[in-house]
Design a protein around this motif. Structure first.
Motif, PDB file in Angstrom:
ATOM      1  N   SER A   1      49.662 -28.262  37.728  1.00  0.00           N
ATOM      2  CA  SER A   1      48.206 -28.391  37.759  1.00  0.00           C
ATOM      3  C   SER A   1      47.810 -29.858  37.656  1.00  0.00           C
ATOM      4  O   SER A   1      48.294 -30.573  36.780  1.00  0.00           O
ATOM      5  CB  SER A   1      47.570 -27.609  36.607  1.00  0.00           C
ATOM      6  OG  SER A   1      47.813 -26.232  36.766  1.00  0.00           O
TER       7      SER A   1
ATOM      8  N   THR B   1      48.259 -27.628  42.153  1.00  0.00           N
ATOM      9  CA  THR B   1      47.004 -26.906  42.110  1.00  0.00           C
ATOM     10  C   THR B   1      45.945 -27.851  41.572  1.00  0.00           C
ATOM     11  O   THR B   1      46.122 -28.452  40.504  1.00  0.00           O
ATOM     12  CB  THR B   1      47.104 -25.652  41.224  1.00  0.00           C
ATOM     13  OG1 THR B   1      48.133 -24.818  41.753  1.00  0.00           O
ATOM     14  CG2 THR B   1      45.810 -24.888  41.219  1.00  0.00           C
TER      15      THR B   1
ATOM     16  N   VAL C   1      42.840 -28.419  39.830  1.00  0.00           N
ATOM     17  CA  VAL C   1      42.094 -27.596  38.877  1.00  0.00           C
ATOM     18  C   VAL C   1      40.929 -28.356  38.248  1.00  0.00           C
ATOM     19  O   VAL C   1      40.995 -29.561  38.057  1.00  0.00           O
ATOM     20  CB  VAL C   1      43.015 -27.056  37.760  1.00  0.00           C
ATOM     21  CG1 VAL C   1      44.138 -26.214  38.342  1.00  0.00           C
ATOM     22  CG2 VAL C   1      43.593 -28.170  36.909  1.00  0.00           C
TER      23      VAL C   1
END
Length: 121
Positions: A10, A56, A58
């Motif tokens: 992340s 990812t 985020v």
């Protein structure tokens, strides 16, 4: 059971669209998944063209403020060419590639200040 690989890391960002444009358009990662089927959560996942660990982007982890990732390493097979291309595309580097005892590296920053090491082993 044995851990086989790291699947996703992340990266905290303040603006997912801006981050997606940076990672896809400027760094050349591929958009793997974009999903907003869960209310209040938008999943944007990017990865190198050949697969491997995905990132990812985020904005929902309160304990991970945008820009808090330091030292994420992305490997390349032609650091000099990537440095020139990325620099020409406006990617901010701390300086040109430098030879370290373990690899040649150049440090760059995404729009939120997350520090990424571009490395050629």
């Amino acid at each position: 059971m044995t851990v086989q690989s790291v699947a996703v890391v992340s990266v905290p960002v303040s603006d997912q669209d801006r981050a997606k444009a940076f990672y896809v358009d400027k760094l050349g990662l591929k958009l793997v998944r974009e999903d907003d089927s869960i209310p209040g959560l938008r999943w944007i996942q990017v990865a190198p063209d050949g697969g491997g660990t995905a990132l990812t982007l985020v904005d929902w982890f309160e304990q991970m403020p945008p820009g808090s990732v330091q030292g994420l390493v992305l490997r390349t097979d032609d650091l000099d060419a990537d440095y020139k291309t990325f620099s020409a595309n406006g990617v901010p580097f701390d300086g040109p590639p430098e030879q370290q005892p373990w690899a040649t590296e150049a440090v760059l920053h995404d729009p939120d200040g997350n520090m990424i090491v571009l490395q050629q082993a």
